[in-house]
Write an enzyme that holds these catalytic residues in place. Structure first.
Site, PDB file in Angstrom:
ATOM      1  CE1 TYR A 168      -2.001  -4.560   9.180  1.00  0.00           C
ATOM      2  CE2 TYR A 168      -2.058  -2.399   8.197  1.00  0.00           C
ATOM      3  CZ  TYR A 168      -2.397  -3.719   8.162  1.00  0.00           C
ATOM      4  OH  TYR A 168      -3.108  -4.226   7.105  1.00  0.00           O
TER       5      TYR A 168
ATOM      6  CG  HIS B 119      -1.953  -1.069   1.234  1.00  0.00           C
ATOM      7  ND1 HIS B 119      -3.244  -0.912   0.797  1.00  0.00           N
ATOM      8  CD2 HIS B 119      -1.871  -2.368   1.650  1.00  0.00           C
ATOM      9  CE1 HIS B 119      -3.906  -2.054   0.948  1.00  0.00           C
ATOM     10  NE2 HIS B 119      -3.098  -2.955   1.456  1.00  0.00           N
TER      11      HIS B 119
ATOM     12  CG  ASN C 141      -7.932  -4.154   1.232  1.00  0.00           C
ATOM     13  OD1 ASN C 141      -7.214  -3.178   1.432  1.00  0.00           O
ATOM     14  ND2 ASN C 141      -7.486  -5.389   1.285  1.00  0.00           N
TER      15      ASN C 141
HETATM   16  C1  HEM Z   1      -7.967  -8.277   5.315  1.00  0.00           C
HETATM   17  C2  HEM Z   1      -6.724  -8.174   4.998  1.00  0.00           C
HETATM   18  C3  HEM Z   1      -5.979  -6.880   4.882  1.00  0.00           C
HETATM   19  C4  HEM Z   1      -6.431  -5.623   4.628  1.00  0.00           C
HETATM   20  C5  HEM Z   1      -7.850  -5.192   4.387  1.00  0.00           C
HETATM   21  C6  HEM Z   1      -5.296  -4.738   4.652  1.00  0.00           C
HETATM   22  C7  HEM Z   1      -5.354  -3.376   4.440  1.00  0.00           C
HETATM   23  C8  HEM Z   1      -4.288  -2.529   4.472  1.00  0.00           C
HETATM   24  C9  HEM Z   1      -4.323  -1.130   4.163  1.00  0.00           C
HETATM   25  C10 HEM Z   1      -5.548  -0.341   3.785  1.00  0.00           C
HETATM   26  C11 HEM Z   1      -3.077  -0.647   4.306  1.00  0.00           C
HETATM   27  C12 HEM Z   1      -2.620   0.774   4.022  1.00  0.00           C
HETATM   28  C13 HEM Z   1      -2.781   1.634   5.209  1.00  0.00           C
HETATM   29  C14 HEM Z   1      -2.414   3.043   4.842  1.00  0.00           C
HETATM   30  O1  HEM Z   1      -3.128   3.637   4.003  1.00  0.00           O
HETATM   31  O2  HEM Z   1      -1.421   3.565   5.376  1.00  0.00           O
HETATM   32  C15 HEM Z   1      -2.244  -1.729   4.705  1.00  0.00           C
HETATM   33  C16 HEM Z   1      -0.907  -1.625   4.963  1.00  0.00           C
HETATM   34  C17 HEM Z   1      -0.178  -2.645   5.462  1.00  0.00           C
HETATM   35  N1  HEM Z   1      -0.607  -3.925   5.696  1.00  0.00           N
HETATM   36 FE1  HEM Z   1      -2.420  -4.669   5.387  1.00  0.00          FE
HETATM   37  N2  HEM Z   1      -4.177  -5.456   4.946  1.00  0.00           N
HETATM   38  C18 HEM Z   1      -4.566  -6.768   5.099  1.00  0.00           C
HETATM   39  C19 HEM Z   1      -3.787  -7.825   5.457  1.00  0.00           C
HETATM   40  C20 HEM Z   1      -2.562  -7.672   5.957  1.00  0.00           C
HETATM   41  C21 HEM Z   1      -1.831  -8.695   6.613  1.00  0.00           C
HETATM   42  C22 HEM Z   1      -2.331 -10.116   6.838  1.00  0.00           C
HETATM   43  C23 HEM Z   1      -0.654  -8.153   6.979  1.00  0.00           C
HETATM   44  C24 HEM Z   1       0.486  -8.785   7.711  1.00  0.00           C
HETATM   45  C25 HEM Z   1       0.427  -9.857   8.450  1.00  0.00           C
HETATM   46  C26 HEM Z   1      -0.639  -6.780   6.544  1.00  0.00           C
HETATM   47  C27 HEM Z   1       0.399  -5.910   6.690  1.00  0.00           C
HETATM   48  C28 HEM Z   1       0.418  -4.618   6.256  1.00  0.00           C
HETATM   49  C29 HEM Z   1       1.560  -3.752   6.377  1.00  0.00           C
HETATM   50  C30 HEM Z   1       2.915  -4.124   6.943  1.00  0.00           C
HETATM   51  C31 HEM Z   1       1.181  -2.510   5.864  1.00  0.00           C
HETATM   52  C32 HEM Z   1       2.018  -1.248   5.788  1.00  0.00           C
HETATM   53  C33 HEM Z   1       1.658  -0.403   6.965  1.00  0.00           C
HETATM   54  C34 HEM Z   1       2.489   0.840   7.105  1.00  0.00           C
HETATM   55  O3  HEM Z   1       3.662   0.855   6.698  1.00  0.00           O
HETATM   56  O4  HEM Z   1       1.971   1.814   7.684  1.00  0.00           O
HETATM   57  N3  HEM Z   1      -1.818  -6.510   5.948  1.00  0.00           N
HETATM   58  N4  HEM Z   1      -3.005  -2.869   4.804  1.00  0.00           N
END
Ligand code: HEM
Length: 690
Positions: free
Chosen positions: A359, A72, A145
């Site tokens: 996160y 993202h 999402n």
């Molecule tokens: C239902 C499943 C998921 C959804 C809806 C989702 C949604 C999102 C969204 C919207 C962001 C961006 C946030 C922003 O705008 O700053 C994000 C970032 C991220 N997501 Fe997910 N994600 C999902 C699953 C996962 C999973 C399973 C992991 C790890 C185990 C993960 C790890 C991350 C990481 C590391 C970031 C970057 C955050 C940052 O650097 O601030 N996500 N995710």
């Protein structure tokens, strides 16, 4: 010795002397006398090491970038508010859901998943939809999402999924695209991705605008009331403008037309006072309902059809202010699904549980310090009091001696300082009686997670024939980019469990024989169709929030243009004039206008509908202009309404336009036709869909 050039000194070339209120300073507050030239020994001599103005400026510049998000990375964001329609006090004690009419500030970031921060806005990709609510009880982040399910069931697979979809490890490409070997290799070996793949290959992943996307919290969460009773909840955001997508060829061409298509659209809509709006919906259900469903509500690859558990609309969200500074706000904002307030709680969804760790962990690496919660965009808008201290970039100056608890010293004006509160503090849902889990410690997936195909089938069966054709064609497109010969047959073998027709159509599009069906862990069920899952079945016919491009040239009829601008505006739409040159277009009444875009740089994919208002002379000139012919050809190919003056007909003919309901004159018929964005019946004449 070279003569000193007096003119080159800042003092003389720039108006910096006089009665100004604002002067440049260094970061130490020292006023700067010259911001144009470094300090040299003589006009052409070496730069002096002592030039702290130069060194500080370059030093700061050298460290301007921070690591981009692991996923993202590319996003666009805005401020706004959430307003509650009705009290939910019987369901949740969360403060923001108590008082109808009350507004809670929000900051919302939309994103693509796979590409880097500088990638384009319109690849085929899932969109992030992250909302930070600054409630009076602290921050609640709903990090969702634009698709209600996810690729995988367990967070332990997330690094694999992301490695597979992002640019390949050895070659560093492709950027922001799932159409490559490693992604489909992973997909082919992970049947649990089937449902999300259907969504990913649908028009959901090529949205027209961030303002025209649904949002979903994906996981099942809990709402907990003051008595400790829990209700399961799935969160939905419903866009006021309806869900709207582009067609694939249009999305591809948008990548060239405007890298920042979605970012610009969001920014400009807010600047123009057309504030994007969504309604917050909740699917609320109890354990009994959960137990009655033929899938597990803890499995993030499953949704609950709205026809089974209706979506209750509880409030609205309006985005009414652009960020002041992209870096300080959009880049530094840190969402975290673990940020919940009393009254909102988690479930045992194993994907959610992994996210609760990920996160905060990644943000320490991205933002460099454990104190990133103090950044203005992340700071709660309610008091923050604890005894956490120090750390890199600490911005608080804590007073007093006590940095431990309990203590008996005055802190924050009170003896002993802040203390825990078992009544109003966050206490986790106790889990009993309905959520009691026990058993051996195992690395295992429950049987209730084993059906990977039934909901994928339900999604496919819920689409219109045109949408089904788009899904099949997207799969052909993507798999045609896969060079590993063994992968497409493996994908097809899985797809046969979803839909024999779909698999056969994709196989035909690839020119491959249909492989034997892969075994399914559980018999695939026919769950029927859910109309709510289709974009086209729910399309809003409106010009609200949409933009019409009008192609004009010298001699175009002024009255027609004027009338169109008025009638489109009355219908809620916006007009942009496109012309072979930007300035001084002389219209039929000899008035001159300035266009909004020059033809070569303003292709028709930037608009929702187009009109061609040309005189005979103007048409003759543009018949030899390939950008003009392409302009009309693309609008037609992208299934948009086209209005044209009689004199412009030869241009339409050259562009291969065949008359249908979407091809009109420039009067009332056009305004009505333009409100309908897709003339999908046209498509079978224009391209071979799988
Ligand atoms: C239902 C499943 C998921 C959804 C809806 C989702 C949604 C999102 C969204 C919207 C962001 C961006 C946030 C922003 O705008 O700053 C994000 C970032 C991220 N997501 Fe997910 N994600 C999902 C699953 C996962 C999973 C399973 C992991 C790890 C185990 C993960 C790890 C991350 C990481 C590391 C970031 C970057 C955050 C940052 O650097 O601030 N996500 N995710």
């Amino acid at each position: 010795m070279a003569k000193q050039n007096k003119k080159s000194t800042g003092g003389e070339t720039h108006q910096t002397v006089g009665n100004r209120n604002a002067y440049l300073t260094t970061n130490q507050g020292i006023r700067v006398s010259d911001n144009q030239n470094s300090l040299k020994a003589g006009a052409r001599g070496p730069v002096a090491l002592e030039d702290f103005v130069l060194r500080e400026k370059i030093f700061h510049f050298d460290h301007e970038r921070i690591p981009e998000r692991i996923v993202h990375a590319r996003g666009s964001a805005a401020h706004g508010f959430f307003e509650l329609y009705e009290s939910l006090d019987s369901i949740t004690k969360a403060d923001l859901f108590q008082r109808p009419g009350e507004q809670t500030p929000v900051f919302v970031r939309f994103s693509t998943v796979a590409g880097g921060a500088g990638s384009v806005d319109t690849p085929r990709d899932v969109r992030g939809f992250a909302v930070k609510f600054y409630t009076q009880q602290g921050n609640w982040d709903l990090v969702g999402n634009n698709i209600p399910v996810f690729f995988i069931q367990d967070a332990i697979k997330f690094p694999d999924l992301v490695h597979a979809v992002k640019m390949e490890a050895d070659r560093g490409y492709p950027q922001a695209a799932s159409a490559h070997d490693t992604f489909w290799d992973f997909v082919s070996l992970m049947p649990e991705t089937s449902h999300m793949i259907m969504w990913a290959m649908s028009d959901r992943t090529i949205p027209r605008s961030l303002r025209m996307m649904e949002g979903f919290g994906v996981h099942t969460f809990r709402l907990v009331n003051a008595k400790g009773k829990s209700t399961f909840v799935k969160f939905h955001w419903k866009p006021k403008l309806g869900v709207q997508s582009t067609v694939w060829d249009e999305a591809l061409k948008l990548q060239a037309a405007d890298n920042d298509y979605h970012r610009r659209d969001l920014h400009e809509a807010i600047e123009a006072g057309q504030f994007p709006e969504w309604e917050l919906g909740m699917q609320l259900f109890d354990q009994k309902t959960a137990d009655s469903l033929p899938y597990d509500v803890l499995d993030a690859t499953k949704l609950i059809p709205e026809e089974v558990v209706p979506v209750r609309i509880v409030g609205r969200m309006v985005l009414n202010r652009n960020a002041d500074n992209f870096f300080a706000e959009t880049e530094q904002v840190a969402y975290c699904p673990a940020n919940v307030v009393p009254g909102i709680d988690f479930t045992n969804d194993p994907l959610l549980q992994g996210r609760l760790f990920s996160y905060l962990d990644t943000q320490k690496s991205r933002l460099g310090t454990a104190n990133f919660h103090q950044l203005p965009i992340n700071a709660p808008k309610c008091p923050v009091m604890n005894f956490q201290r120090d750390g890199m970039m600490q911005t608080e100056v804590f007073k007093g001696r006590a940095n431990y608890e309990p203590n008996s010293l005055p802190v924050a004006g009170e003896e002993g300082g802040p203390r825990e509160c078992p009544v109003t503090g966050f206490s986790s849902f106790r889990g009993r009686p309905e959520a009691e889990e026990q058993g051996d410690k195992l690395r295992i997936r429950p049987d209730s997670f084993a059906d990977h195909y039934s909901q994928a089938r339900m999604f496919f069966e819920s689409q219109t024939p045109n949408e089904q054709a788009h899904i099949a064609s997207a799969m052909v497109f993507e798999l045609s980019k896969v060079t590993l010969a063994h992968v497409p047959p493996r994908v097809l073998a899985n797809f046969r469990n979803v839909s024999e027709t779909l698999a056969a159509r994709v196989a035909k599009g690839l020119g491959l024989p249909l492989p034997p069906k892969s075994p399914s862990a559980q018999p695939v069920k026919d769950l029927g169709a859910s109309d709510a899952l289709s974009i086209q079945k729910n399309m809003k016919e409106t010009l609200q929030g949409r933009c019409v491009g009008i192609l004009i040239a010298d001699g175009s009829d002024a009255a027609t243009i004027d009338k169109m601008i008025k009638s489109i505006g009355k219908a809620g739409g916006q007009v942009k004039l496109v012309a072979p040159r930007l300035n001084g277009i002389v219209l039929s009444d000899k008035s001159t206008v300035k266009a909004d875009g020059q033809l070569a740089g303003t292709p028709s994919q930037l608009f929702d509908a187009v009109a061609v208002v040309l005189s005979q002379k103007g048409t003759e000139m543009l018949l030899n202009e390939s950008a003009a012919v392409q302009w009309v050809m693309d609008a037609y190919g992208h299934l948009k309404a086209i209005g044209a003056t009689p004199e412009a007909q030869p241009l339409l003919e050259k562009a291969g336009v065949v008359k249908d309901d979407g091809v009109t004159d420039t009067g009332k018929a056009f305004v009505a036709a333009a409100a309908k964005r897709f003339y999908d019946t046209r498509e079978s004449r224009l391209r071979t869909l799988a």
